[in-house]
Design a protein around this motif. Sequence first.
Motif, mmCIF file in Angstrom:
data_model
loop_
_atom_site.group_PDB
_atom_site.id
_atom_site.type_symbol
_atom_site.label_atom_id
_atom_site.label_comp_id
_atom_site.label_asym_id
_atom_site.label_seq_id
_atom_site.Cartn_x
_atom_site.Cartn_y
_atom_site.Cartn_z
ATOM 1 N N SER A 107 0.764 -0.915 -0.115
ATOM 2 C CA SER A 107 -0.240 -0.080 -0.287
ATOM 3 C C SER A 107 0.963 1.300 0.048
ATOM 4 C CB SER A 107 -0.688 -0.082 1.482
ATOM 5 O OG SER A 107 -2.072 1.164 0.770
ATOM 6 N N ALA A 131 -0.186 -4.577 -3.842
ATOM 7 C CA ALA A 131 -0.886 -3.667 -4.171
ATOM 8 C C ALA A 131 -0.081 -2.649 -3.309
ATOM 9 C CB ALA A 131 -2.444 -3.833 -3.127
ATOM 10 N N TYR A 133 1.133 1.391 -4.062
ATOM 11 C CA TYR A 133 0.822 2.753 -4.649
ATOM 12 C C TYR A 133 2.952 3.127 -5.138
ATOM 13 C CZ TYR A 133 -3.343 5.229 -2.690
ATOM 14 O OH TYR A 133 -4.341 5.018 -2.410
ATOM 15 N N TYR A 222 4.872 -6.249 -9.167
ATOM 16 C CA TYR A 222 3.978 -5.717 -8.623
ATOM 17 C C TYR A 222 2.996 -6.981 -8.422
ATOM 18 C CZ TYR A 222 0.788 -2.613 -7.062
ATOM 19 O OH TYR A 222 -0.259 -1.946 -7.236
ATOM 20 N N HIS A 224 -1.435 -7.583 -8.039
ATOM 21 C CA HIS A 224 -2.694 -7.666 -7.496
ATOM 22 C C HIS A 224 -3.771 -7.577 -6.727
ATOM 23 C CE1 HIS A 224 -1.630 -4.458 -11.418
ATOM 24 N NE2 HIS A 224 -1.204 -5.282 -12.386
ATOM 25 N N ASP A 228 -9.775 -5.235 -4.376
ATOM 26 C CA ASP A 228 -9.290 -4.585 -3.467
ATOM 27 C C ASP A 228 -9.692 -2.985 -3.499
ATOM 28 O OD1 ASP A 228 -7.670 -2.248 -2.674
ATOM 29 O OD2 ASP A 228 -6.383 -3.325 -2.777
ATOM 30 N N GLN A 236 -4.219 0.452 -9.778
ATOM 31 C CA GLN A 236 -2.856 0.209 -9.882
ATOM 32 C C GLN A 236 -1.832 -0.136 -10.900
ATOM 33 O OE1 GLN A 236 -3.458 -4.000 -7.389
ATOM 34 N NE2 GLN A 236 -4.590 -3.212 -6.727
ATOM 35 N N HIS A 255 -7.563 -5.909 0.025
ATOM 36 C CA HIS A 255 -6.539 -5.109 0.252
ATOM 37 C C HIS A 255 -5.500 -5.869 0.674
ATOM 38 C CE1 HIS A 255 -4.122 -1.407 -0.243
ATOM 39 N NE2 HIS A 255 -3.617 -1.348 1.024
#
Length: 277
Positions: A107, A131, A133, A222, A224, A228, A236, A255
């Motif tokens: 996150s 998940a 940023y 990453y 996913h 979420d 995402q 999430h």
Amino acid sequence: MKMKSSRPILVGILIVSMGIFSCKKSDPGTVPPQTFVLVHGAWQAPFVWDSVKAELSRAGQKVVVVQLPGHGADQTDPGVITMDSYRDQIVSAINSVTGKVILVGHSLSGFAISAVEEQIPNRIDKLVFLAGYIPAAGQYPLSLATTDNQTHVIPAPAGPLVIDSVHGVLDFVRDSIAPIFCWDASPATKASVVANFRPDPVKPFTQTVTTTANFTNADKYYIHTLQDEVIGIDLQKRMVQTAGITRVYSLNTSHSPFLSKPDSVTAILLNIAGVRQ
């Protein structure tokens, strides 16, 4: 009667033994234990990684779980906590072990692990966003969140997010925490998440992370989370495309997959590490 020499037999045993050890050494599926550094996200704490940590450890891996300032048992004043505070805490954790690490950020900590990659790229083997940023030019987590038309994290009175400018934190309406963060977890896990919930320092949400070739050239992955309600799947995917990340995995979870499907998270991390299962 003359006894036969045992030398040919010993030589034969030695040759066979050398062949066995040689095969073991060259087995492409055998890799030394990796060191995973796991970083929780906003409004959470180290305990969320407990199941994944246990499973990675059982698989013979080394695991370090970071406690960010202002989370868990840490009582740092939220007003002084910044994204740099998070970065420095993670760097300190990495410096407590030897060798390169696989750095995993959930996150909001996607920004923090990116800042770590910028500062100590020689210590990071792989960078994994769960998940998370991802920094982009001129953007900060809150600005990215405002482009997310799938998120359920909406400021009150329309949504559950409470902006407490007096204390410098972002809070949540309590009965919305489990349904948004971990709707697919067990009742006991949901209760634990709510019981351990703490408002999050606001400054890290409003700060950018400047990336250079260190981040661009990093070995990035990453994961996913398709269902979420905190960071929508469309956002995402946009962040992944902007960052040029091509190695992606997907989990059909909320999430917080480390709470609802820790075995699936562990399997992906071991796969990223190249560990045969």
